[in-house]
Design a protein around this motif. Sequence first.
Motif, PDB file in Angstrom:
ATOM      1  N   THR A  46       0.821  -1.224   0.000  1.00 46.23           N
ATOM      2  CA  THR A  46       0.000   0.000   0.000  1.00 46.23           C
ATOM      3  C   THR A  46       0.845   1.261   0.000  1.00 46.23           C
ATOM      4  O   THR A  46       0.327   2.346  -0.272  1.00 46.23           O
ATOM      5  CB  THR A  46      -0.970   0.035   1.200  1.00 46.23           C
ATOM      6  N   TYR A  47       2.133   1.133   0.303  1.00 42.72           N
ATOM      7  CA  TYR A  47       3.042   2.285   0.317  1.00 42.72           C
ATOM      8  C   TYR A  47       3.910   2.372  -0.935  1.00 42.72           C
ATOM      9  O   TYR A  47       4.797   3.222  -1.008  1.00 42.72           O
ATOM     10  CB  TYR A  47       3.936   2.256   1.556  1.00 42.72           C
ATOM     11  N   CYS A  48       3.686   1.496  -1.883  1.00 40.72           N
ATOM     12  CA  CYS A  48       4.503   1.476  -3.097  1.00 40.72           C
ATOM     13  C   CYS A  48       3.723   2.070  -4.272  1.00 40.72           C
ATOM     14  O   CYS A  48       2.580   1.676  -4.523  1.00 40.72           O
ATOM     15  CB  CYS A  48       4.923   0.044  -3.424  1.00 40.72           C
ATOM     16  N   ASP A  49       4.371   2.980  -4.990  1.00 41.56           N
ATOM     17  CA  ASP A  49       3.754   3.611  -6.154  1.00 41.56           C
ATOM     18  C   ASP A  49       4.240   3.007  -7.470  1.00 41.56           C
ATOM     19  O   ASP A  49       3.543   3.086  -8.474  1.00 41.56           O
ATOM     20  CB  ASP A  49       4.055   5.119  -6.156  1.00 41.56           C
ATOM     21  N   ASP A  50       5.429   2.436  -7.465  1.00 38.57           N
ATOM     22  CA  ASP A  50       6.019   1.887  -8.682  1.00 38.57           C
ATOM     23  C   ASP A  50       5.345   0.552  -9.008  1.00 38.57           C
ATOM     24  O   ASP A  50       5.414  -0.398  -8.207  1.00 38.57           O
ATOM     25  CB  ASP A  50       7.524   1.701  -8.470  1.00 38.57           C
TER      26      ASP A  50
END
Length: 188
Positions: A46-50
């Motif tokens: 949930t904290y990853c954008d890539d």
Amino acid sequence: MKIYTKTGDHGETSLVGGQRTSKCCQRLECYGTTDELNALVGILITYCDDPADVSFLCDVQAGLFVVGGYLATDTRHHPVRPGNVVTAEMVGGIEAEIDRLNDLLPPLRLFVMPRGCRGAAFAHSCRTVCRRAERHILRLIEQEQAVIDEPVLAYMNRLSDYFFVLARKLNYDNNIPDAIWKRMNNEQ
């Protein structure tokens, strides 16, 4: 299918193959900690954008299910199911991802503190829980003479390295430099 079976109400559970065992046994510590790690990976996602990071972390979750299924099988009494075999290719996949991420980062020259953006902090938490799972597996081998296939330990070992590199990458993506560890009391 009912979620509750009532068969564990007295402190025992079944391994793959049906053997009953205490919920406090070392084997359950192994796959319980692996399950804990898998839940933390779910938060980390949930904290990853890539999208590449998310995709790989989803693969990690699937791999952790394989590890958990393997660890839930006492191979002295029951063969490992084909879907619960940890392979050298799985280990190689983690190594390739570590190399890919490491190529994006500045060289690591000093010890770094486990902090930064939220994603990096969660990646470090995953790293430490992964190391704990690895220690539990080693304890299972030492205390119960369990036979554990070599790729299982290699997978967990590489996975903790991956979480370290991912933490650095998440900080890098967020323009947060590595927090370098400094000795206390001006020690040399």
